[in-house]
Scaffold this motif. Structure first.
Motif, mmCIF file in Angstrom:
data_model
loop_
_atom_site.group_PDB
_atom_site.id
_atom_site.type_symbol
_atom_site.label_atom_id
_atom_site.label_comp_id
_atom_site.label_asym_id
_atom_site.label_seq_id
_atom_site.Cartn_x
_atom_site.Cartn_y
_atom_site.Cartn_z
ATOM 1 N N UNK B 10 43.749 35.625 44.533
ATOM 2 C CA UNK B 10 44.023 36.712 43.583
ATOM 3 C C UNK B 10 43.739 36.314 42.130
ATOM 4 N N UNK B 11 43.773 35.039 41.820
ATOM 5 C CA UNK B 11 43.470 34.637 40.443
ATOM 6 C C UNK B 11 41.981 34.751 40.116
ATOM 7 N N UNK B 13 40.250 37.538 40.935
ATOM 8 C CA UNK B 13 39.910 38.965 40.843
ATOM 9 C C UNK B 13 39.405 39.323 39.443
ATOM 10 N N UNK B 14 39.985 38.727 38.414
ATOM 11 C CA UNK B 14 39.524 39.024 37.052
ATOM 12 C C UNK B 14 38.080 38.554 36.848
ATOM 13 N N UNK B 17 35.761 41.166 38.330
ATOM 14 C CA UNK B 17 35.651 42.313 37.416
ATOM 15 C C UNK B 17 34.754 41.966 36.226
ATOM 16 N N UNK B 38 34.659 49.436 37.282
ATOM 17 C CA UNK B 38 35.339 48.135 37.337
ATOM 18 C C UNK B 38 36.649 48.269 38.121
ATOM 19 N N UNK B 39 37.361 49.367 37.906
ATOM 20 C CA UNK B 39 38.597 49.598 38.659
ATOM 21 C C UNK B 39 38.299 49.692 40.159
ATOM 22 N N UNK B 42 37.452 46.367 41.461
ATOM 23 C CA UNK B 42 38.692 45.591 41.433
ATOM 24 C C UNK B 42 39.586 45.929 42.617
ATOM 25 N N UNK B 43 39.696 47.207 42.921
ATOM 26 C CA UNK B 43 40.525 47.633 44.058
ATOM 27 C C UNK B 43 39.938 47.131 45.378
ATOM 28 N N UNK B 46 40.532 43.445 45.653
ATOM 29 C CA UNK B 46 41.952 43.199 45.944
ATOM 30 C C UNK B 46 42.244 43.457 47.422
ATOM 31 N N UNK B 49 41.170 40.464 49.412
ATOM 32 C CA UNK B 49 42.117 39.343 49.297
ATOM 33 C C UNK B 49 43.384 39.629 50.112
ATOM 34 N N UNK B 50 43.901 40.852 49.942
ATOM 35 C CA UNK B 50 45.190 41.177 50.582
ATOM 36 C C UNK B 50 45.087 41.362 52.079
#
Lengths: 100, 134
Positions: B10-11, B13-14, B17, B38-39, B42-43, B46, B49-50
């Protein structure tokens, strides 16, 4: 990491900033929930938030619902354009109480 | 086509983006459109990852490819995690306000097309997000 929380009179203001994504949500949740335990009136200042995604929005929803349960006042303060855009997309701009 | 691989935690993800943002041309998209794309990416990242990587896996990667032609932007996301079952991805009803479930909604709302491709040789999941240029 913790976000700054400031006591101002009878309220606590929690200042979120930067990018609130999955990496930051645990810290955001802790800062807000800790503040909910300490005061009856909580403002989450979002003026310096440049990015928020669904995980960040989820924290805000959780906090609002927790505040409702505890019968405490909860506001989003000065949300940035980035935050408002995401809240409006999810039709949550009417769910939260927004203060400027 | 621009391509990069990121560690699936998760670190990172930025960084995904930032990579996408650096390749979006202001001539093709407005500031609002750029932020929305970008959103969406990003989703999607995420979600990888999740869900595909069950919270994150520092031994695994997410590959992001960006392709732009005169008509469309394509963002390809590849992972080696748990296979996605596209039929199981349902955005939640916005009237049912609860934490969670908004990511898929944002992706669908922002992008013009969201498609899972067939499994490839090196990757398990391949998601393509498409946005039409005006």
């Amino acid at each position: 990491m913790e976000y700054k929380a400031e006591l101002q009179g009878d309220k606590i203001i929690v200042y979120l900033d930067g990018e609130i994504d999955l990496d930051k949500t645990d810290a955001a949740r802790k800062s807000i929930m800790d503040s909910l335990e300490k005061s009856n009136k909580i403002f989450v200042n979002l003026n310096a938030v440049k990015y928020i995604d669904s995980s960040g929005v989820s924290v805000l929803i959780e906090a609002q619902q927790k505040a409702n349960e505890m019968e405490k006042e909860f506001y989003l303060q000065s949300p940035s354009d980035a935050v408002m855009s995401v809240l409006k997309m999810a039709k949550l701009d009417v769910f939260f109480k927004i203060s400027n | 086509m621009e391509s990069n691989e990121f560690i699936a935690t998760k670190d990172q993800l930025k960084n995904i983006r930032a990579f996408v943002k650096s390749h979006l041309n202001e001539k093709d998209f407005s500031k609002d459109e750029t932020e929305n794309i970008i959103l969406a990416v990003g989703e999607a990242s995420m979600n990888i990852v999740q869900h595909a990587y069950k919270g994150g896996n520092e031994d695994k990667k997410i590959k992001v490819e960006i392709e732009i032609n005169e008509k469309k932007l394509f963002v390809h996301l590849f992972d080696q995690g748990k296979p996605v079952v596209p039929e199981n991805i349902k955005p939640r009803d916005l009237k049912n306000i609860k934490p969670g479930g908004l990511g898929s909604f944002f992706i669908g709302e922002i992008m013009d097309e969201v498609k899972f491709m067939s499994k490839g040789k090196d990757w398990i999941n391949h998601l393509v997000l498409t946005k039409n240029l005006k």
